[in-house]
Design an enzyme around this catalytic site. Structure first.
Site, PDB file in Angstrom:
ATOM      1  N   ASP A 171     -31.379   6.687 -17.763  1.00 60.36           N
ATOM      2  CA  ASP A 171     -30.267   6.241 -16.933  1.00 60.36           C
ATOM      3  C   ASP A 171     -30.736   6.225 -15.486  1.00 60.36           C
ATOM      4  O   ASP A 171     -31.328   7.202 -15.012  1.00 60.36           O
ATOM      5  CB  ASP A 171     -29.081   7.191 -17.101  1.00 60.36           C
ATOM      6  CG  ASP A 171     -27.833   6.658 -16.440  1.00 60.36           C
ATOM      7  OD1 ASP A 171     -27.288   5.657 -16.953  1.00 60.36           O
ATOM      8  OD2 ASP A 171     -27.410   7.233 -15.424  1.00 60.36           O
ATOM      9  N   LEU A 172     -30.514   5.110 -14.806  1.00 65.21           N
ATOM     10  CA  LEU A 172     -30.918   5.004 -13.404  1.00 65.21           C
ATOM     11  C   LEU A 172     -29.909   5.741 -12.538  1.00 65.21           C
ATOM     12  O   LEU A 172     -28.722   5.413 -12.535  1.00 65.21           O
ATOM     13  CB  LEU A 172     -31.024   3.544 -12.981  1.00 65.21           C
ATOM     14  CG  LEU A 172     -32.002   2.692 -13.782  1.00 65.21           C
ATOM     15  CD1 LEU A 172     -32.032   1.265 -13.231  1.00 65.21           C
ATOM     16  CD2 LEU A 172     -33.391   3.297 -13.778  1.00 65.21           C
ATOM     17  N   ASP A 222     -27.219  -0.093 -16.509  1.00 66.82           N
ATOM     18  CA  ASP A 222     -28.402   0.541 -15.914  1.00 66.82           C
ATOM     19  C   ASP A 222     -28.981   1.579 -16.873  1.00 66.82           C
ATOM     20  O   ASP A 222     -29.570   2.558 -16.456  1.00 66.82           O
ATOM     21  CB  ASP A 222     -28.070   1.172 -14.562  1.00 66.82           C
ATOM     22  CG  ASP A 222     -27.074   2.315 -14.652  1.00 66.82           C
ATOM     23  OD1 ASP A 222     -26.370   2.421 -15.678  1.00 66.82           O
ATOM     24  OD2 ASP A 222     -26.992   3.116 -13.709  1.00 66.82           O
TER      25      ASP A 222
END
Length: 158
Positions: A43-44, A86
């Site tokens: 996960d960004l 994302d």
């Protein structure tokens, strides 16, 4: 062409969630010929702020660059997929043992950290169970990485 579009995330060129789900259901590799030994959920961190501050064009460029960096880290024996806005997933193949999968997670964190972002990574090793079990374990580990302050990885322990 139709198959490519059905299995590929157009923005990043990675596998899409549909292809990821198919491989996750084929943990033993009986259909694909590539058994799954581990799962990384990536996960960004801070992506929404970057997208809101710098605009969607910059956000899209960061997604493409993050995808390229993850793909470069994984080599040819893993499936890298974009599974959400994302969010990315990596299905590690049989060439990696547990230590290699954990090292891959660290390389992913470092590669994304060279952007204007960071990444949290949850790692689960496939020992037995279903694809849903493996996903749930990696998801628990991802939340542990976020709780640890982000920009890190955590491994699900049984």
């Amino acid at each position: 062409r139709t198959r490519y579009l059905a299995e590929t995330d157009v923005m990043t060129g990675l596998a899409n969630r549909s292809q990821f789900q198919s491989r996750l259901l084929d943990l033993d590799g009986s259909q694909s010929g590539m058994p799954v030994h581990g799962l990384l959920l990536v996960d960004l961190d801070g992506f929404k702020l970057l997208n809101d501050t710098h605009g969607h064009a910059m956000g899209d460029a960061c997604l493409r660059e993050a995808a390229a960096r993850l793909k470069a880290c994984c080599g040819p024996n893993g499936l890298v997929a974009r599974i959400g806005g994302d969010e990315f997933a990596v299905l590690a193949g049989p060439d990696l043992d547990p230590a290699g999968i954990e090292a891959l997670a660290q390389r992913g964190v470092q590669a994304i950290g060279q952007l204007a972002l960071s990444a949290s990574v949850g790692v689960a090793h496939h020992r037995n169970g279903t694809g849903d079990d493996l996903f749930r374990q990696a998801d628990f580990a991802l939340y542990a990485a976020k709780a640890a302050g982000r920009n890190t990885s955590r491994v699900h322990s049984d």
